[in-house]
Design a protein around this motif. Structure first.
Motif, PDB file in Angstrom:
ATOM      1  N   ASP A 205       0.826  -1.208   0.000  1.00 20.70           N
ATOM      2  CA  ASP A 205       0.000   0.000   0.000  1.00 20.70           C
ATOM      3  C   ASP A 205       0.860   1.258   0.000  1.00 20.70           C
ATOM      4  O   ASP A 205       1.298   1.732   1.044  1.00 20.70           O
ATOM      5  N   SER A 207      -0.420   4.060  -0.967  1.00 21.87           N
ATOM      6  CA  SER A 207      -1.332   5.179  -0.722  1.00 21.87           C
ATOM      7  C   SER A 207      -1.349   5.590   0.743  1.00 21.87           C
ATOM      8  O   SER A 207      -1.890   6.639   1.087  1.00 21.87           O
ATOM      9  N   TYR A 210      -3.676   2.113   4.481  1.00 20.33           N
ATOM     10  CA  TYR A 210      -3.716   0.973   5.399  1.00 20.33           C
ATOM     11  C   TYR A 210      -2.414   0.810   6.188  1.00 20.33           C
ATOM     12  O   TYR A 210      -2.140  -0.266   6.708  1.00 20.33           O
ATOM     13  N   ARG A 244      -3.153   4.320  -5.964  1.00 21.05           N
ATOM     14  CA  ARG A 244      -4.069   3.201  -5.771  1.00 21.05           C
ATOM     15  C   ARG A 244      -4.103   2.279  -6.981  1.00 21.05           C
ATOM     16  O   ARG A 244      -4.968   1.403  -7.061  1.00 21.05           O
ATOM     17  N   SER A 249       0.103  -0.555  -5.751  1.00 21.09           N
ATOM     18  CA  SER A 249      -0.392  -0.903  -4.420  1.00 21.09           C
ATOM     19  C   SER A 249      -1.325  -2.102  -4.558  1.00 21.09           C
ATOM     20  O   SER A 249      -2.542  -1.933  -4.741  1.00 21.09           O
ATOM     21  N   ILE A 251      -2.813  -3.979  -2.693  1.00 11.60           N
ATOM     22  CA  ILE A 251      -3.928  -4.108  -1.764  1.00 11.60           C
ATOM     23  C   ILE A 251      -5.248  -3.723  -2.427  1.00 11.60           C
ATOM     24  O   ILE A 251      -6.322  -4.110  -1.962  1.00 11.60           O
ATOM     25  N   TYR A 252      -5.181  -2.993  -3.537  1.00 11.70           N
ATOM     26  CA  TYR A 252      -6.381  -2.589  -4.253  1.00 11.70           C
ATOM     27  C   TYR A 252      -6.781  -3.591  -5.344  1.00 11.70           C
ATOM     28  O   TYR A 252      -7.734  -3.331  -6.083  1.00 11.70           O
ATOM     29  N   GLU A 275      -0.381  -3.573   6.884  1.00 14.60           N
ATOM     30  CA  GLU A 275      -0.987  -3.548   5.558  1.00 14.60           C
ATOM     31  C   GLU A 275      -0.998  -4.924   4.913  1.00 14.60           C
ATOM     32  O   GLU A 275      -1.931  -5.284   4.191  1.00 14.60           O
ATOM     33  N   MET A 279      -4.442  -6.753   3.686  1.00 19.41           N
ATOM     34  CA  MET A 279      -4.652  -7.297   2.348  1.00 19.41           C
ATOM     35  C   MET A 279      -5.064  -8.759   2.418  1.00 19.41           C
ATOM     36  O   MET A 279      -5.977  -9.198   1.711  1.00 19.41           O
TER      37      MET A 279
END
Length: 343
Positions: A205, A207, A210, A244, A249, A251-252, A275, A279
């Motif tokens: 992440d 961004s 998280y 994002r 990242s 996680i998205y 993070e 995820m």
């Protein structure tokens, strides 16, 4: 498993390599850009010099961990990749394939940093291991390293010279390599051919949505990423990038965008641990308040928080009995990883 003094440099650079904060949203001044540029290139030069000296002075000690051969694929002829075959492997054999992506903050090191780990998986666990390379920041910022790894991975998956079972293909990566494997595993020509992912202490992440908190270890030493992450973030991410973007990242990335078996291995005192856990839970459909503990597995997604260790502990040697214990614990972990990957 043995550890050389090269791992000392590995530990410091792995620890330095991940994002502590998202890149600045406003343009940096000319002076700030020059300062960051100078620092990153001094760091790169220092690390390269340390590794050259170590490889020269410890050539005999490192010899047992050399790859079976090295290979340049036409898709990225400037990048050398390292191939480790199991003992006695012959053409036409059917061994599980493990593609490994090294760490170093997207800016440092090369696949040789994982030679000992890759040798273990080949010689002790019977994998064909291919350690892939990629061009480094800041000369090659996101998404160039992602596409380097993706193109070479596709070439490996099409390599008929490798004695592998293509129904058992896994990707593993440490630190920045964990980020890159979660990125390339979303791409066509890879996602549908890879069965399992093993991201170890990955950054997922950029961004900062998280991010967890910096936590000192039991000795009170601060998180090893605290002071150096912004430098490597600046080197890897150009101004204006969408933080994002799932390739930056991961996680998205939704569950449907990734292979269905993923084991996240994180470190208790690592800024990135939170993070990584978020995820894993998102992919497994687990709510944060479920209270399932530091280790769990659900629907193909597995998570483990290794206690009492910081980011990069797999590459950071200790001294005396503590180092003996560290290596023993890592080998036990890798043995369990190998069994999980072979399922």
């Amino acid at each position: 498993m043995s550890t050389t003094t090269a791992d000392t440099a590995v530990g410091s650079t792995e620890a330095a390599g991940l994002a502590a904060k998202p890149p600045p949203t406003k343009s940096l001044s000319l002076f700030a850009r020059f300062r960051f540029w100078t620092r990153i290139w001094l760091f790169k030069s220092m690390v390269a010099a340390v590794f050259r000296v170590t490889r020269f002075t410890q050539a005999n000690k490192l010899k047992p961990f050399l790859p079976t051969y090295t290979k340049h694929y036409p898709v990225r002829p400037m990048l050398e990749n390292r191939v480790f075959l199991p003992p006695g492997a012959k053409s036409g054999g059917k061994y599980p394939l493990l593609i490994v992506i090294h760490g170093g903050g997207f800016a440092l090191l090369d696949p040789t940093v994982d030679d000992q780990t890759n040798t273990y998986f080949a010689k002790q666990q019977g994998f064909v291991v291919v350690a892939v390379n990629y061009r480094k920041a800041p000369s090659y910022a996101f998404p160039d390293p992602v596409h380097d790894v993706a193109e070479i991975t596709r070439a490996v998956l099409a390599d008929q010279e490798l004695p592998v079972d293509y129904s058992n293909v896994s990707l593993a990566g440490f630190s920045a390599g964990g980020n890159l494997l979660l990125a390339v595993a979303q791409l066509p020509g890879i996602k549908e051919k890879v069965q399992s992912l093993l991201p170890v202490v990955p950054v997922v992440d950029f961004s900062a949505t998280y991010k967890g908190e910096y936590r000192p270890n039991k000795e009170g030493k601060p998180d090893v990423l605290k002071d150096t992450g912004p430098l490597f973030t600046w080197a890897y991410i150009k101004e204006g990038e969408d933080l994002r973007d799932p390739l930056l990242s991961p996680i998205y990335a939704g569950r449907d965008k990734l292979p269905q078996r993923i084991w996240f291995i994180c470190a208790e005192y690592d800024y990135l641990c939170h993070e990584g856990e978020v995820m894993a839970k998102k992919l497994a459909g687990i709510e944060d308040d479920d209270g399932i503990g530091p280790e769990w597995e659900k629907d193909g997604i597995r998570f483990r928080m290794v206690p009492d260790v910081q980011h990069g502990w797999t590459h950071m040697p200790k001294s005396g009995e503590a180092e003996v214990q560290r290596k023993k614990e890592i080998e036990l972990l890798y043995e369990e990883c190998a069994e999980w990957l072979k399922r």
